[in-house]
Design a protein around this motif. Structure first.
Motif, PDB file in Angstrom:
ATOM      1  N   ASP A 165     -93.043  69.335-118.735  1.00 61.61           N
ATOM      2  CA  ASP A 165     -93.242  69.341-120.183  1.00 61.61           C
ATOM      3  C   ASP A 165     -94.271  68.312-120.654  1.00 61.61           C
ATOM      4  O   ASP A 165     -94.146  67.742-121.749  1.00 61.61           O
ATOM      5  N   THR A 166     -95.283  68.064-119.842  1.00 58.68           N
ATOM      6  CA  THR A 166     -96.371  67.169-120.224  1.00 58.68           C
ATOM      7  C   THR A 166     -97.701  67.822-119.838  1.00 58.68           C
ATOM      8  O   THR A 166     -97.738  68.773-119.043  1.00 58.68           O
ATOM      9  N   PRO A 167     -98.823  67.303-120.359  1.00 59.54           N
ATOM     10  CA  PRO A 167    -100.134  67.823-119.943  1.00 59.54           C
ATOM     11  C   PRO A 167    -100.380  67.706-118.447  1.00 59.54           C
ATOM     12  O   PRO A 167    -101.162  68.483-117.882  1.00 59.54           O
ATOM     13  N   LYS A 168     -99.720  66.762-117.784  1.00 64.10           N
ATOM     14  CA  LYS A 168     -99.885  66.615-116.332  1.00 64.10           C
ATOM     15  C   LYS A 168     -99.421  67.866-115.596  1.00 64.10           C
ATOM     16  O   LYS A 168    -100.020  68.263-114.594  1.00 64.10           O
ATOM     17  N   GLN A 169     -98.359  68.492-116.094  1.00 68.37           N
ATOM     18  CA  GLN A 169     -97.861  69.711-115.456  1.00 68.37           C
ATOM     19  C   GLN A 169     -98.789  70.882-115.725  1.00 68.37           C
ATOM     20  O   GLN A 169     -98.995  71.740-114.862  1.00 68.37           O
ATOM     21  N   VAL A 170     -99.382  70.910-116.911  1.00 70.36           N
ATOM     22  CA  VAL A 170    -100.357  71.954-117.238  1.00 70.36           C
ATOM     23  C   VAL A 170    -101.541  71.878-116.275  1.00 70.36           C
ATOM     24  O   VAL A 170    -102.005  72.903-115.757  1.00 70.36           O
ATOM     25  N   GLU A 171    -102.030  70.662-116.022  1.00 70.82           N
ATOM     26  CA  GLU A 171    -103.137  70.486-115.098  1.00 70.82           C
ATOM     27  C   GLU A 171    -102.755  70.894-113.682  1.00 70.82           C
ATOM     28  O   GLU A 171    -103.565  71.457-112.942  1.00 70.82           O
ATOM     29  N   LYS A 172    -101.512  70.626-113.307  1.00 69.58           N
ATOM     30  CA  LYS A 172    -101.058  71.016-111.966  1.00 69.58           C
ATOM     31  C   LYS A 172    -101.076  72.531-111.813  1.00 69.58           C
ATOM     32  O   LYS A 172    -101.542  73.063-110.799  1.00 69.58           O
ATOM     33  N   VAL A 187    -110.392  72.071 -95.518  1.00 71.06           N
ATOM     34  CA  VAL A 187    -110.264  71.617 -96.900  1.00 71.06           C
ATOM     35  C   VAL A 187    -109.285  70.452 -96.941  1.00 71.06           C
ATOM     36  O   VAL A 187    -108.179  70.546 -96.415  1.00 71.06           O
ATOM     37  N   SER A 188    -109.711  69.354 -97.559  1.00 71.67           N
ATOM     38  CA  SER A 188    -108.802  68.258 -97.878  1.00 71.67           C
ATOM     39  C   SER A 188    -108.424  68.402 -99.339  1.00 71.67           C
ATOM     40  O   SER A 188    -109.291  68.369-100.214  1.00 71.67           O
ATOM     41  N   ALA A 189    -107.117  68.582 -99.610  1.00 69.32           N
ATOM     42  CA  ALA A 189    -106.663  68.897-100.963  1.00 69.32           C
ATOM     43  C   ALA A 189    -105.596  67.901-101.419  1.00 69.32           C
ATOM     44  O   ALA A 189    -104.742  67.473-100.641  1.00 69.32           O
ATOM     45  N   TYR A 190    -105.668  67.572-102.688  1.00 71.38           N
ATOM     46  CA  TYR A 190    -104.680  66.686-103.299  1.00 71.38           C
ATOM     47  C   TYR A 190    -104.247  67.293-104.628  1.00 71.38           C
ATOM     48  O   TYR A 190    -104.923  67.161-105.634  1.00 71.38           O
ATOM     49  N   VAL A 191    -103.112  67.990-104.597  1.00 71.75           N
ATOM     50  CA  VAL A 191    -102.590  68.650-105.796  1.00 71.75           C
ATOM     51  C   VAL A 191    -101.953  67.595-106.707  1.00 71.75           C
ATOM     52  O   VAL A 191    -101.331  66.637-106.234  1.00 71.75           O
ATOM     53  N   HIS A 192    -102.083  67.801-108.010  1.00 73.31           N
ATOM     54  CA  HIS A 192    -101.478  66.894-108.977  1.00 73.31           C
ATOM     55  C   HIS A 192     -99.969  66.757-108.727  1.00 73.31           C
ATOM     56  O   HIS A 192     -99.302  67.715-108.330  1.00 73.31           O
ATOM     57  N   SER A 193     -99.440  65.587-109.012  1.00 71.80           N
ATOM     58  CA  SER A 193     -97.992  65.406-108.880  1.00 71.80           C
ATOM     59  C   SER A 193     -97.248  66.113-110.005  1.00 71.80           C
ATOM     60  O   SER A 193     -96.160  66.657-109.795  1.00 71.80           O
ATOM     61  N   GLY A 194     -97.834  66.131-111.188  1.00 71.75           N
ATOM     62  CA  GLY A 194     -97.221  66.827-112.310  1.00 71.75           C
ATOM     63  C   GLY A 194     -96.082  66.042-112.953  1.00 71.75           C
ATOM     64  O   GLY A 194     -95.582  65.066-112.398  1.00 71.75           O
ATOM     65  N   GLU A 195     -95.697  66.499-114.126  1.00 70.60           N
ATOM     66  CA  GLU A 195     -94.554  65.933-114.851  1.00 70.60           C
ATOM     67  C   GLU A 195     -94.106  66.976-115.852  1.00 70.60           C
ATOM     68  O   GLU A 195     -94.899  67.414-116.691  1.00 70.60           O
TER      69      GLU A 195
END
Length: 275
Positions: free
Chosen positions: A123-130, A113-121
Motif C-alpha cells: 500500500d505504498t508507492p514502493k509496491q507500485v514500483e515493484k 542478467v544481474s537483477a535486483y527487484v524492489h523490496s516493496g512495501e
C-alpha cells in the motif's frame, strides 16, 4: 564428442560492496574460482568496484539514479561482447536494477542478467514500483529466451515463490515479498506448483536442484537470531532457459559458518554449468 567448459556463475546481494569487502568478501571470492560474478546492491562507484575486485576482472556496472542506492554489476574474467541496461518503458527508471551481458563460452553465447527487484512495501508507492518492475521483467523474459537459448537471470528477486521458500511463511502472506500477487509473477515465469503449465518456460535452478525441501534459504535478517535459527527467505535465484538448466552440474548456497563471519545479509548462490 565436443568438449565442455565448466562455467561457474555466482550471484550475491552484497548489501554495499565496500562493507562486504571489509567483512571478508575477498576471501570468499578468492576461494571460489568464479567465472561470472553478478552483484546486487553494489552502492558504490565503478572505480570502487574495480579497485576492490582487481584488474583481472572485467566489470560492467549500472549504478542507481540515486547515489548510494541499489546498483547491479557483472564481473568476468572475459569481456562481454555486448551489454544492455534498459528495461521497460522509457519513462520507467530501472537504473541500478537490471544489467544484461553476452559472453562467449565454449563457442556458444551465454546471456547473463544481474537483477535486483524492489523490496516493496504494501500500500505504498514502493509496491507500485515493484509491480512495474515485475511487469517489465515478464515482458523481457521471452525476448531474452529468443535472443539466446543459454540465458540466465540471477540476483535478488525479492519474492519467495513457494511456502518452502520462507521459514515463517504463514506470518508473511500479507507482507511484501510473499504477497499472492507477487508470487503469481513467478507462477508465470517458471510455472505454478503442481501444475503442468510451465509458464514462460524458465527454470528455477535452485528449486529443481534442491527438490521439495525447505529453502535452502539465501537471506536472513541481521536482527535477532534469524541466522542462528535458520529463519530465512529464499529470494536469491538463478532462473535459466530450459537448455541451460539441463547443463547444471552443481548448485550451492554459500551460507557462512557463523553469524559473525557473514559479509552480507544474503549468501552467494553458486551454480556450475557444463557448456
Amino acid at each position: 564428442m565436443p568438449s565442455t567448459s565448466r562455467l561457474r556463475v555466482a550471484s550475491v546481494n552484497v548489501n554495499g560492496v565496500r562493507a562486504a569487502y571489509r567483512r571478508g568478501m575477498a576471501e570468499w571470492l578468492d576461494a571460489r574460482d568464479v567465472d561470472l560474478l553478478a552483484l546486487q546492491e553494489v552502492r558504490a562507484s565503478t572505480e570502487d568496484l574495480q579497485s576492490l575486485l582487481g584488474d583481472e576482472w572485467s566489470i560492467l556496472h549500472d549504478p542507481a539514479t540515486a547515489k548510494g542506492r541499489a546498483g547491479v554489476a557483472i564481473a568476468s574474467r572475459r569481456r562481454a561482447s555486448i551489454h544492455r541496461v534498459e528495461l521497460g518503458a522509457h519513462d520507467f527508471d530501472s537504473a541500478g536494477r537490471w544489467l544484461e551481458a553476452d559472453y562467449e563460452v565454449g563457442g556458444r553465447i551465454v546471456t547473463l542478467v544481474s537483477a535486483y527487484v524492489h523490496s516493496g512495501e504494501v500500500d505504498t508507492p514502493k509496491q507500485v514500483e515493484k509491480f512495474k518492475f515485475l511487469d517489465a521483467m515478464q515482458a523481457r523474459l521471452p525476448e531474452l529466451a529468443a535472443h539466446s537459448e543459454l540465458a540466465l537471470v540471477v540476483g535478488d528477486l525479492n519474492v519467495g515463490h513457494r511456502t518452502l521458500d520462507i521459514k515463517n511463511w504463514k506470518g508473511n502472506v500479507k507482507r511484501a515479498g510473499f504477497l499472492p500477487e507477487e508470487r503469481a509473477y513467478f507462477d508465470r515465469f517458471v510455472g505454478a506448483e503442481g501444475s503442468d503449465d510451465h509458464g514462460l518456460g524458465w527454470v528455477d535452478v535452485g528449486r529443481r536442484f534442491a527438490g521439495d525441501v525447505d529453502g535452502p534459504y539465501t537471506w536472513w535478517s541481521w536482527r535477532g537470531k534469524a541466522f542462528d535459527n535458520d529463519s530465512g527467505w529464499r529470494i536469491d535465484y538463478q532462473l535459466a532457459t530450459p537448455a541451460l538448466a539441463e547443463l547444471v552440474t552443481d548448485y550451492t548456497v554459500d551460507r557462512a559458518a557463523t553469524y559473525d563471519t557473514r559479509f552480507s545479509d544474503h549468501s552467494p548462490v553458486v551454480v556450475d554449468y557444463a557448456i
